[in-house]
Design an enzyme around this catalytic site. Structure first.
Site, mmCIF file in Angstrom:
data_model
loop_
_atom_site.group_PDB
_atom_site.id
_atom_site.type_symbol
_atom_site.label_atom_id
_atom_site.label_comp_id
_atom_site.label_asym_id
_atom_site.label_seq_id
_atom_site.Cartn_x
_atom_site.Cartn_y
_atom_site.Cartn_z
ATOM 1 N N LYS A 100 -0.103 -16.733 17.412
ATOM 2 C CA LYS A 100 1.103 -17.529 17.079
ATOM 3 C C LYS A 100 1.806 -17.028 15.828
ATOM 4 O O LYS A 100 3.026 -17.078 15.734
ATOM 5 C CB LYS A 100 0.732 -19.005 16.940
ATOM 6 C CG LYS A 100 -0.296 -19.262 15.876
ATOM 7 C CD LYS A 100 -1.231 -20.370 16.254
ATOM 8 C CE LYS A 100 -2.530 -20.163 15.484
ATOM 9 N NZ LYS A 100 -3.589 -21.025 15.851
ATOM 10 N N GLY A 129 -2.810 -23.843 23.306
ATOM 11 C CA GLY A 129 -4.003 -23.277 23.965
ATOM 12 C C GLY A 129 -3.827 -23.163 25.472
ATOM 13 O O GLY A 129 -2.991 -22.392 25.951
ATOM 14 N N GLU A 185 -11.579 -24.884 9.659
ATOM 15 C CA GLU A 185 -12.077 -23.730 8.891
ATOM 16 C C GLU A 185 -12.615 -24.234 7.552
ATOM 17 O O GLU A 185 -12.274 -25.334 7.108
ATOM 18 C CB GLU A 185 -10.911 -22.784 8.569
ATOM 19 C CG GLU A 185 -10.078 -22.352 9.733
ATOM 20 C CD GLU A 185 -10.650 -21.149 10.437
ATOM 21 O OE1 GLU A 185 -11.487 -20.463 9.836
ATOM 22 O OE2 GLU A 185 -10.263 -20.923 11.593
ATOM 23 N N ASP A 196 0.036 -24.094 10.699
ATOM 24 C CA ASP A 196 -0.225 -23.783 12.109
ATOM 25 C C ASP A 196 0.798 -24.490 13.011
ATOM 26 O O ASP A 196 1.409 -23.865 13.883
ATOM 27 C CB ASP A 196 -1.663 -24.222 12.438
ATOM 28 C CG ASP A 196 -2.037 -23.961 13.870
ATOM 29 O OD1 ASP A 196 -2.301 -22.793 14.209
ATOM 30 O OD2 ASP A 196 -2.054 -24.920 14.666
ATOM 31 N N LYS A 200 3.920 -23.069 15.523
ATOM 32 C CA LYS A 200 4.000 -23.459 16.939
ATOM 33 C C LYS A 200 5.339 -24.114 17.268
ATOM 34 O O LYS A 200 5.932 -23.830 18.308
ATOM 35 C CB LYS A 200 2.822 -24.378 17.272
ATOM 36 C CG LYS A 200 1.487 -23.621 17.264
ATOM 37 C CD LYS A 200 0.307 -24.565 17.329
ATOM 38 C CE LYS A 200 -1.010 -23.803 17.425
ATOM 39 N NZ LYS A 200 -2.184 -24.678 17.229
ATOM 40 N N GLY A 297 -9.596 -23.719 21.454
ATOM 41 C CA GLY A 297 -10.907 -23.451 22.049
ATOM 42 C C GLY A 297 -10.903 -22.163 22.838
ATOM 43 O O GLY A 297 -9.879 -21.740 23.380
HETATM 44 N N1 HSE Z 1 -6.536 -24.343 14.363
HETATM 45 C C1 HSE Z 1 -5.790 -24.531 15.565
HETATM 46 C C2 HSE Z 1 -5.896 -26.006 15.992
HETATM 47 C C3 HSE Z 1 -6.317 -23.609 16.628
HETATM 48 O O1 HSE Z 1 -6.712 -26.730 15.435
HETATM 49 O O2 HSE Z 1 -5.138 -26.434 16.849
HETATM 50 C C4 HSE Z 1 -5.432 -23.460 17.829
HETATM 51 O O3 HSE Z 1 -4.209 -22.878 17.539
#
Ligand code: HSE
Length: 407
Positions: A100, A129, A185, A196, A200, A297
């Site tokens: 992404k 995903g 993480e 993130d 997206k 995942g």
């Molecule tokens: N860290 C991201 C989440 C992973 O928790 O959605 C998938 O892009």
């Protein structure tokens, strides 16, 4: 036999080989041939993997092999993924990716290179995903325009908010649990501070408009400040708190933002819990469409990468409306401050009635939220311009929380 390569043999890259193996018959039915992973590019060796003998360390081996028609880029990050992807596209190999960050930052150039080479650059796995919202928006909603998007696009933060809602956990407790389970993480910044989700929603806005926003024009707010008191207030309001990536799209403009919202319980996004993602796409003809599923995942994400491989190899991708993105010109992305919202306000005060009156006067109207804890006034304001609201917040002595309400 159709030959492909994987660059980056991590969690998702490894999942691709598993999906191809597990769904061999279905893939063969759609492609008309078996798919064979001929190379895996990685810095590491994988002596215990059945694919260990296919590992290469020189990207040119893949780029120069005329048998390779599709390359799966699952490295993550911008560099060297960008250079490797460009090399493949210029060598007339389609590239499919789950990356992404790369799509959000350099997707415009990669799509252009793909068009020039007459191949495909596909990125279904980069958002949501395993949820097929990108293909859904590009093809199934092709007869319509998209006027808005609201998405729970980050599974980790949704898990944290779900624990806070269901177990009364604090943010720190819920984050620790998410880390223990391997969702978050060790450094959770990208998830909890909205980076993130920002990438997206930039990608989905570009899918809807063909305009890629500059990251600096996309408002982003952390969800670290959400407390159990906020969750309790949201429940009394008749909803819950969710971190949303949103876009409001006009004919020649879009406003794109990521922040926590009160989501009313009559909106299906309020029921998207745990690590699941939900993406609501609004369009004038089709009205609301909701995509729901596993947004992260190994296997769901790898499944989406393989779906893109299949669509290239079966010829579907070539027939689909090809994405032609541009960087959004100056003025296309409307500043976040120009949006209007109702706000939930929690103000520490000994005189809730007086405080409510002051808020009513300042905001032009506000309802008291019943059931407030002792020592607080809680209000739901009338809709007000974000810029005006921000100028009023400093004057509200004791203001502890302000959360926008999703429309
Ligand atoms: N860290 C991201 C989440 C992973 O928790 O959605 C998938 O892009």
């Amino acid at each position: 036999m159709k030959y492909i390569a994987i660059i980056g043999f991590g969690v998702v890259g490894g999942g691709i080989t598993e999906v191809i193996e597990q769904n061999k018959a279905a893939v063969k039915r759609l492609v008309g041939d078996e798919i064979y992973v001929k190379y895996i590019l990685d810095l590491r060796e994988f002596p215990d993997s059945p694919y260990g003998d296919r590992v290469v360390h020189d990207v040119n081996i893949i780029a120069d092999d005329p048998e390779i028609s599709v390359v799966c880029e699952t490295m993550g990050g911008v560099n060297p993924a960008f250079d490797f992807s460009m090399l493949m596209l210029k060598n007339k190999k389609s590239v499919v990716t789950s990356n992404k960050e790369l799509v959000a930052k350099r997707g415009v150039e990669l799509l252009s290179a793909a068009r020039q080479a007459g191949v495909q650059y596909l990125f279904e796995a980069s958002v949501g995903g395993g949820i097929p919202e990108i293909r859904g928006m590009r093809t199934s909603l092709a007869g319509d325009t998209v006027s808005g998007i609201d998405g729970i696009m980050n599974g980790t933060t949704n898990y944290i908010l779900t624990r806070m809602k269901k177990d009364g956990a604090s943010f720190d407790e819920a984050l620790s649990e998410a880390q223990r389970l391997g969702y978050a993480e060790k450094d959770p910044t990208a998830d909890v501070d909205g980076f993130d989700a920002q990438r997206k929603i930039m990608i989905l806005t570009a899918v809807a408009t063909d305009m890629m926003a500059d990251e600096g024009d996309v408002y982003r707010e952390t969800m670290r400040n959400i407390t159990p008191l906020d969750m309790d207030a949201a429940a009394r309001f008749g909803g819950t708190v969710k971190l949303l990536g949103s876009a409001r799209i006009g004919e020649d403009s879009a406003s794109v933002f990521v922040c926590p919202f009160f989501v009313p319980s009559d909106c299906p996004l309020s029921f998207v819990d745990d690590v699941y993602n939900g993406i609501r796409v609004m369009s004038p003809v089709t009205a609301d469409v909701m995509f729901y599923g596993r947004g992260a995942g190994r296997m769901p994400t790898a499944g989406a990468v393989v779906a893109d491989v299949v669509s290239v190899l079966s010829g579907i991708a070539e027939k689909e409306r090809s994405a032609k993105w541009e960087y959004a010109p100056d003025g296309y992305i409307t500043p976040f401050e120009e949006n209007s919202f109702s706000y939930y306000l929690r103000i520490r005060t000994e005189s809730p009635e007086e405080c409510a009156e002051a808020v009513r006067l300042a905001f032009g109207g506000a309802e008291i939220l019943q059931g407030s804890p002792e020592g607080f006034a809680e209000l739901i304001t009338d809709e007000i311009n974000e810029k005006d609201a921000r100028s009023l917040f400093p004057s509200l002595e004791g203001l502890e929380s302000h959360i926008r309400i999703m429309k």
